[in-house]
Write an enzyme that holds these catalytic residues in place. Structure first.
Site, PDB file in Angstrom:
ATOM      1  N   VAL A  24       0.578  -1.277  -0.061  1.00 50.91           N
ATOM      2  CA  VAL A  24      -0.176   0.110   0.006  1.00 50.91           C
ATOM      3  C   VAL A  24       0.991   1.141   0.348  1.00 50.91           C
ATOM      4  CG1 VAL A  24      -2.020   1.303   0.901  1.00 50.91           C
ATOM      5  CG2 VAL A  24      -1.855  -1.071   0.948  1.00 50.91           C
ATOM      6  N   GLY A  25       1.696   0.844   0.893  1.00 50.85           N
ATOM      7  CA  GLY A  25       2.949   2.277   0.976  1.00 50.85           C
ATOM      8  C   GLY A  25       3.282   2.833  -0.631  1.00 50.85           C
ATOM      9  N   ARG A  93      -1.430 -10.286   8.537  1.00 48.23           N
ATOM     10  CA  ARG A  93      -2.425 -11.375   9.447  1.00 48.23           C
ATOM     11  C   ARG A  93      -1.413 -12.921   9.011  1.00 48.23           C
ATOM     12  NH1 ARG A  93      -7.420 -14.054  10.999  1.00 48.23           N
ATOM     13  NH2 ARG A  93      -7.139 -15.007  12.762  1.00 48.23           N
ATOM     14  N   VAL A 129      -3.508   3.608   8.015  1.00 50.63           N
ATOM     15  CA  VAL A 129      -3.759   2.751   7.197  1.00 50.63           C
ATOM     16  C   VAL A 129      -4.490   1.658   7.309  1.00 50.63           C
ATOM     17  CG1 VAL A 129      -3.850   2.269   4.993  1.00 50.63           C
ATOM     18  CG2 VAL A 129      -3.763   4.108   4.976  1.00 50.63           C
ATOM     19  N   ASN A 131      -4.776  -1.941   9.625  1.00 51.16           N
ATOM     20  CA  ASN A 131      -5.110  -2.838  10.724  1.00 51.16           C
ATOM     21  C   ASN A 131      -4.824  -3.447  11.778  1.00 51.16           C
ATOM     22  OD1 ASN A 131      -7.950  -3.059   8.937  1.00 51.16           O
ATOM     23  ND2 ASN A 131      -7.091  -3.888   7.294  1.00 51.16           N
ATOM     24  N   HIS A 186     -14.538  -0.369  10.055  1.00 47.80           N
ATOM     25  CA  HIS A 186     -14.377  -1.789   8.799  1.00 47.80           C
ATOM     26  C   HIS A 186     -13.748  -3.126   9.329  1.00 47.80           C
ATOM     27  CE1 HIS A 186     -11.583  -2.071   4.887  1.00 47.80           C
ATOM     28  NE2 HIS A 186     -10.446  -2.403   5.396  1.00 47.80           N
TER      29      HIS A 186
HETATM   30  O1  TXD Z   1      -8.984  -0.687   4.702  1.00 43.99           O
HETATM   31  C1  TXD Z   1      -7.994  -0.281   4.813  1.00 43.99           C
HETATM   32  N1  TXD Z   1      -7.566   0.083   6.090  1.00 43.99           N
HETATM   33  C2  TXD Z   1      -6.875  -1.239   4.152  1.00 43.99           C
HETATM   34  C3  TXD Z   1      -5.695  -1.097   5.554  1.00 43.99           C
HETATM   35  C4  TXD Z   1      -6.766  -2.246   3.655  1.00 43.99           C
HETATM   36  C5  TXD Z   1      -5.427  -2.157   2.402  1.00 43.99           C
HETATM   37  C6  TXD Z   1      -4.419  -3.196   3.872  1.00 43.99           C
HETATM   38  N2  TXD Z   1      -5.001  -1.934   5.342  1.00 43.99           N
HETATM   39  C7  TXD Z   1      -3.894  -2.789   5.896  1.00 43.99           C
HETATM   40  O2  TXD Z   1      -2.673  -2.052   5.918  1.00 43.99           O
HETATM   41  C8  TXD Z   1      -3.178  -4.061   5.602  1.00 43.99           C
HETATM   42  O3  TXD Z   1      -3.676  -5.134   6.746  1.00 43.99           O
HETATM   43  C9  TXD Z   1      -1.786  -3.944   7.022  1.00 43.99           C
HETATM   44  O4  TXD Z   1      -1.567  -3.688   8.481  1.00 43.99           O
HETATM   45  C10 TXD Z   1      -2.012  -1.972   5.943  1.00 43.99           C
HETATM   46  C11 TXD Z   1      -0.225  -3.054   5.265  1.00 43.99           C
HETATM   47  O5  TXD Z   1      -0.804  -3.212   4.109  1.00 43.99           O
HETATM   48  P1  TXD Z   1       0.134  -4.288   3.133  1.00 43.99           P
HETATM   49  O6  TXD Z   1      -0.257  -4.669   2.142  1.00 43.99           O
HETATM   50  O7  TXD Z   1       1.292  -2.566   2.396  1.00 43.99           O
HETATM   51  O8  TXD Z   1       1.248  -3.977   4.254  1.00 43.99           O
HETATM   52  P2  TXD Z   1       2.782  -5.157   3.420  1.00 43.99           P
HETATM   53  O9  TXD Z   1       3.053  -4.829   2.196  1.00 43.99           O
HETATM   54  O10 TXD Z   1       3.018  -6.451   4.393  1.00 43.99           O
HETATM   55  O11 TXD Z   1       3.640  -3.526   4.215  1.00 43.99           O
HETATM   56  C12 TXD Z   1       3.486  -3.438   5.497  1.00 43.99           C
HETATM   57  C13 TXD Z   1       5.127  -2.449   5.431  1.00 43.99           C
HETATM   58  C14 TXD Z   1       6.703  -3.438   5.482  1.00 43.99           C
HETATM   59  O12 TXD Z   1       7.211  -3.510   4.501  1.00 43.99           O
HETATM   60  C15 TXD Z   1       7.349  -4.083   6.470  1.00 43.99           C
HETATM   61  O13 TXD Z   1       8.825  -3.451   6.907  1.00 43.99           O
HETATM   62  C16 TXD Z   1       6.757  -2.523   7.135  1.00 43.99           C
HETATM   63  O14 TXD Z   1       5.344  -1.717   7.127  1.00 43.99           O
HETATM   64  N3  TXD Z   1       6.668  -2.041   8.905  1.00 43.99           N
HETATM   65  C17 TXD Z   1       7.209  -0.942   9.217  1.00 43.99           C
HETATM   66  N4  TXD Z   1       7.698  -0.284   9.415  1.00 43.99           N
HETATM   67  C18 TXD Z   1       8.049   0.730   9.949  1.00 43.99           C
HETATM   68  N5  TXD Z   1       8.320   0.656  11.188  1.00 43.99           N
HETATM   69  C19 TXD Z   1       8.152  -0.168  12.091  1.00 43.99           C
HETATM   70  N6  TXD Z   1       7.631  -0.462  13.069  1.00 43.99           N
HETATM   71  C20 TXD Z   1       7.284  -1.244  10.242  1.00 43.99           C
HETATM   72  N7  TXD Z   1       6.772  -2.954  11.065  1.00 43.99           N
HETATM   73  C21 TXD Z   1       6.817  -2.687   9.728  1.00 43.99           C
END
Ligand code: TXD
Length: 324
Positions: A24-25, A93, A129, A131, A186
């Protein structure tokens, strides 16, 4: 011609920092840059990953014709002076990890990320964003002490976009003519509102029978799970990134877009001290106002049930906070 930082020709870019450069980021960084909205800083705990993504996006600039800078970092100091901070950091998850474990892991990540980012950008708006969305948005607000209007969670825009898509597909109409409204947390208990969902102003209750509407409502409620089931390697990220980008654009351009976000309620809909999805207007100060729709008894009861579930999980998360 050269331009000094103070000359009229110098462009003063806005700055958006994205914490978590996963699916997402990184997609959000791409959207923001390609719309020329702001410079973007992407930060992750994994060393090298945000730097690589930023370089890749920078190398597309000449082709995409935008002049936003994208910086990848593992250091919060590089996020200083952001207008908007978006938190997408979190753990997905995994097999063997319960919802409670996931809540604990992501609660800790979001609290730390919000505090560190806001310490460097005290005037920023904060969009969450990660969850479980409504719960961790509350924690982000609680742990940063920001005014509530400057903290908001992204979910309603996405849930509404999903409902909008399913309505357009069912009726075979242009998706741009469809407006959909979804309230609540959500999760499985979200509250899509057919009475307020329209095709060019005509409520869908005039265009479809009850069974069809109920099928689309259920599909909306399961929208995230349907994609996880199909992809198997992760969750949705294109529509979530687009939804977050819409919120970023509305605040950076002070557009007052009327969209559902997880906002702090102080009595609206009979709910207090909770972040949950409601229709709002989003401008440069964040949540300008919460719109209180007239609800039927059934709609109100559904919103209360969703709020009760969010409230219980928020309480659990707050009690976990003391152990961090
Ligand atoms: O509708 C909504 N709000 C959502 C929420 C829609 C889509 C995704 N949703 C949630 O967003 C999903 O359940 C996850 O909790 C987040 C991010 O989803 P994404 O698909 O981008 O997950 P990734 O690809 O696993 O990316 C998470 C990144 C990963 O690169 C980790 O290394 C990083 O988070 N991460 C961190 N970054 C900085 N600081 C810390 N502590 C950290 N821990 C993990």
């Amino acid at each position: 011609m050269t331009s000094s930082p103070d000359s009229p020709t110098a462009r003063h870019h806005r700055r958006v920092s994205i914490i978590g450069s996963g699916k997402v980021g990184s997609t959000l960084a791409q959207r923001i840059a390609e719309k020329n909205l702001a410079d973007v800083v992407i930060l992750d705990v994994v060393s090298g990953m945000p730097q690589g993504i930023a370089l890749d996006l920078m190398e597309a600039r000449g082709i995409e014709h935008h002049d936003c800078e994208i910086i990848g970092t593992n250091d919060y100091a590089d996020t200083a002076g952001s207008d908007v901070v978006v938190i997408t950091a979190g753990s997905p998850r995994k097999p063997g990890i319960s919802r409670d474990d996931l809540l604990q892991i992501n609660a800790k990540i979001v609290v730390e990320a919000s505090q560190k980012a806001i310490a460097h950008s005290p005037d920023a708006l904060l969009i969450v964003v990660t969850n479980p969305l409504d719960v961790v948005t509350y924690l982000a607000w609680h742990s940063t002490n920001l005014p509530p209007r400057r903290v908001m969670g992204m979910a309603g825009v996405l849930d509404s976009a999903r409902f909008q898509t399913f309505i357009a597909m069912e009726l075979g109409v242009c998706v741009a003519d469809v407006n959909a409204v979804v309230l609540g947390g959500h999760g499985d208990l979200m509250v899509p509102l057919p009475r307020y969902s329209t095709v060019s102003g005509i409520p869908i209750t005039e265009l479809m029978d009850t069974e069809t509407i109920e099928r689309l409502v259920e599909r909306t409620r399961n929208g995230g799970a349907e994609i996880v089931e199909l992809m198997r390697t992760g969750g949705a990220y294109f529509a979530p990134a687009s939804s977050t980008c819409l919120m970023v654009e509305s605040v950076l351009h002070n557009q007052s877009r009327q969209v559902a976000v997880a906002a702090y309620l102080q009595g609206e809909y009979g709910l207090k001290d909770i972040f949950i999805g409601v229709p709002t207007r989003l401008g440069c100060h964040g949540v300008e106002s919460v719109l209180e729709l007239n609800l039927t008894d059934a709609e109100r009861a559904a919103l209360q049930a969703s709020a009760e579930s969010v409230r219980q999980n928020t309480q659990r998360a707050l009690s976990m906070l003391s152990s961090f």
